[in-house]
Design a protein around this motif. Structure first.
Motif, PDB file in Angstrom:
ATOM      1  N   UNK A 113      85.655   9.965-100.418  1.00 42.51           N
ATOM      2  CA  UNK A 113      85.850   9.533 -98.813  1.00 42.51           C
ATOM      3  C   UNK A 113      84.536   9.777 -98.355  1.00 42.51           C
ATOM      4  N   UNK A 114      84.184   8.884 -97.481  1.00 47.69           N
ATOM      5  CA  UNK A 114      83.259   8.987 -96.611  1.00 47.69           C
ATOM      6  C   UNK A 114      83.734   9.946 -95.286  1.00 47.69           C
ATOM      7  N   UNK A 115      82.825  10.406 -94.281  1.00 50.24           N
ATOM      8  CA  UNK A 115      83.419  11.004 -93.250  1.00 50.24           C
ATOM      9  C   UNK A 115      83.674  10.156 -92.172  1.00 50.24           C
ATOM     10  N   UNK A 116      85.013  10.511 -91.422  1.00 48.45           N
ATOM     11  CA  UNK A 116      85.418   9.808 -90.599  1.00 48.45           C
ATOM     12  C   UNK A 116      84.671   9.954 -89.320  1.00 48.45           C
ATOM     13  N   UNK A 117      83.760   9.022 -88.689  1.00 46.73           N
ATOM     14  CA  UNK A 117      82.735   9.286 -87.843  1.00 46.73           C
ATOM     15  C   UNK A 117      83.799   9.490 -86.409  1.00 46.73           C
ATOM     16  N   UNK A 118      84.439   8.452 -86.096  1.00 47.53           N
ATOM     17  CA  UNK A 118      85.265   8.481 -84.932  1.00 47.53           C
ATOM     18  C   UNK A 118      86.186  10.016 -84.924  1.00 47.53           C
ATOM     19  N   UNK A 119      86.507  10.240 -85.862  1.00 47.15           N
ATOM     20  CA  UNK A 119      87.438  11.438 -85.932  1.00 47.15           C
ATOM     21  C   UNK A 119      86.483  12.586 -85.853  1.00 47.15           C
ATOM     22  N   UNK A 120      85.378  12.791 -86.229  1.00 53.35           N
ATOM     23  CA  UNK A 120      84.435  14.021 -85.841  1.00 53.35           C
ATOM     24  C   UNK A 120      83.912  13.976 -84.327  1.00 53.35           C
ATOM     25  N   UNK A 121      83.798  12.715 -83.781  1.00 51.51           N
ATOM     26  CA  UNK A 121      83.665  12.521 -82.401  1.00 51.51           C
ATOM     27  C   UNK A 121      84.783  12.975 -81.409  1.00 51.51           C
ATOM     28  N   UNK A 122      85.825  12.381 -82.061  1.00 52.23           N
ATOM     29  CA  UNK A 122      87.211  13.101 -81.176  1.00 52.23           C
ATOM     30  C   UNK A 122      87.254  14.498 -81.126  1.00 52.23           C
ATOM     31  N   UNK A 123      86.897  15.107 -82.432  1.00 48.93           N
ATOM     32  CA  UNK A 123      87.161  16.486 -82.399  1.00 48.93           C
ATOM     33  C   UNK A 123      85.987  17.432 -81.457  1.00 48.93           C
ATOM     34  N   UNK A 124      84.874  16.569 -81.295  1.00 52.87           N
ATOM     35  CA  UNK A 124      83.728  17.295 -80.399  1.00 52.87           C
ATOM     36  C   UNK A 124      83.526  16.731 -79.091  1.00 52.87           C
ATOM     37  N   UNK A 125      84.397  15.860 -78.764  1.00 53.65           N
ATOM     38  CA  UNK A 125      84.035  15.161 -77.534  1.00 53.65           C
ATOM     39  C   UNK A 125      84.131  16.118 -76.186  1.00 53.65           C
ATOM     40  N   UNK A 126      83.408  15.809 -75.176  1.00 51.10           N
ATOM     41  CA  UNK A 126      83.521  16.611 -73.829  1.00 51.10           C
ATOM     42  C   UNK A 126      83.642  15.828 -73.023  1.00 51.10           C
TER      43      UNK A 126
END
Ligand code: CTP
Length: 399
Positions: free
Chosen positions: A305-318
């Motif tokens: 698996x690659x990292x899910x970029x969007x999921x990471x952004x969703x978890x870290x968004x301000x």
């Protein structure tokens, strides 16, 4: 480019680059614009007005006191109708006149009447020493301070035999400046927008990769539309065959990992992130350093698996507005709604690649905007129109 319904004034002055203005006039005319060329008397020594009249279908204006016009006070009436004026090439002499309020011919009087009413672009073209002359530079600075847009000359071989700054930039770049100036509603001014586009490529060995059919058209259309509306745009793009839009910061990437690093590193500074890229969900677990040689029988490539970029952004968004894309072949609404929640997005743009006119490689798309409280299906339209509708929707939601 489509400038139908727009009136563009093209000022041509006495510079050897005047011959390039003929191509610019032709390109403008092909966009559907009503093009009026205004020449200085010196410009007519370099190129004949008939060239411009033939290309634009309009009388070329030179003499303020020529009474053969359909309008009584031509310089004022033209200025009233103009959506944009560009002086290309602009000589040191004409730059000096405009900067100091001198209006002694048709071009300079018209420009005087245009100021404040419409954007005026100045494309200096002259010898390097002339361009570097502090008086010319002061005049350009003064014009910029008054809201004129100064187009930086290109560097290269000049007609006088010197090499340096002072070349008229390519007509294609001048067109991009005009296109940007014609979009007067800069409702994304002050906003930083990051767009991802295109496919990722995951290495199998030095000559092979796993990828997808994304051409980047949708993402590039969004990046361009946001730029035209005044945003500061970063385009993180996989490999595509289409030219990148002018005036956007382009970050080329190849793999999902490179895209992850490029996007997450720039994420904190952004206001809006639109992830139109088709990112690989899997990559070869052990890419080979040497070309894989064929053998008898089957070959299996183990994928991880690659990292899910969007999921990471969703978890870290301000404060950021996060918009994803969802490409499906079945159960489009349910699957896309699930992605909206799972990745903590503000919006997802769903499309079904099996629908005619939607998906990869086409110039059109059929999309549905999905938010927590709304599902809106749009009709078939160009990717440019989808881009603008999407930006409208995001701005509304942010407000
Ligand atoms: N995306 C991402 N990183 C990944 C995979 C996808 O950021 N590794 C983003 C895409 O850019 C897109 C959104 O997630 O904006 C949805 O992509 P899509 O491939 O449709 O969905 P997936 O999450 O990959 O789910 P599935 O493969 O199950 O459809």
């Amino acid at each position: 480019m489509n400038f139908t319904g727009k009136t563009v004034l093209l000022g041509v002055t006495g510079s050897i680059a005047a011959y390039k203005a003929a191509n610019l006039a032709s390109m403008l005319k092909k966009t559907g614009a009503d093009v009026h060329v205004l020449m200085t008397a010196n410009a007519t020594k370099f190129i004949h007005p008939i060239t411009f009249e033939t290309l634009t279908g309009n009388k070329c204006l030179i003499d303020t006191f020529d009474r053969n016009f359909e309008f009584s006070v031509e310089h004022v009436s033209l200025a009233k109708r103009a959506d944009c004026a560009i002086v290309a090439p602009a000589s040191a002499n004409v730059i000096g006149k405009i900067a100091n309020g001198i209006a002694d011919d048709m071009l300079t009087t018209t420009l005087m009447a245009c100021a404040v009413r419409c954007p005026i672009l100045i494309a200096p073209a002259m010898n390097t020493a002339m361009y570097r002359n502090p008086i010319v530079q002061e005049n350009l600075t003064k014009l910029a301070e008054h809201g004129y847009e100064i187009i930086t000359p290109a560097t290269g071989y000049l007609a006088c035999g010197d090499t340096g700054e002072g070349k008229l930039p390519p007509e294609e770049l001048l067109m991009a400046h005009i296109e940007r100036a014609l979009v007067t509603e800069k409702d994304l001014a002050g906003k930083k927008v990051l767009v991802t586009a295109g496919p990722t490529m995951e290495k199998i060995d030095p000559v092979r990769f796993i990828s997808n059919h994304s051409t980047g058209k949708m993402g590039y259309a969004i990046a361009k539309a946001a730029m035209l509306r005044g945003a500061e745009v970063t385009l993180v793009t996989g490999k595509t065959a289409i030219p990148v839009p002018h005036f956007v910061q382009v970050v080329p990437v190849v793999s999902a990992k490179e895209m992850f690093d490029a996007v997450t590193g720039r994420f904190p500074a952004q206001d809006i992130i639109i992830k139109a890229a088709a990112v690989a969900d899997y990559r070869p677990a052990a890419p080979a350093d040497e070309k894989v040689k064929k053998k008898d029988g089957e070959l299996a490539i183990r994928l991880e698996r690659t990292d899910d970029i969007l999921k990471y952004l969703g978890e870290h968004k301000e404060h950021q507005f996060l918009c994803g894309f969802s490409m499906e072949t079945e159960n489009m609404l349910e699957n896309s709604k699930a992605k909206l929640v799972k990745k903590n997005l503000d919006m997802i743009v769903a499309n079904n690649v099996k629908v005619a006119g939607a998906g990869f490689g086409t110039d059109t798309n059929v999309v549905t905007f999905i938010t927590k409280d709304d599902v809106r299906e749009l009709e078939l339209m160009s990717k440019e129109d989808v881009a603008n509708r999407l930006l409208d929707e995001i701005l509304q939601r942010m407000a």
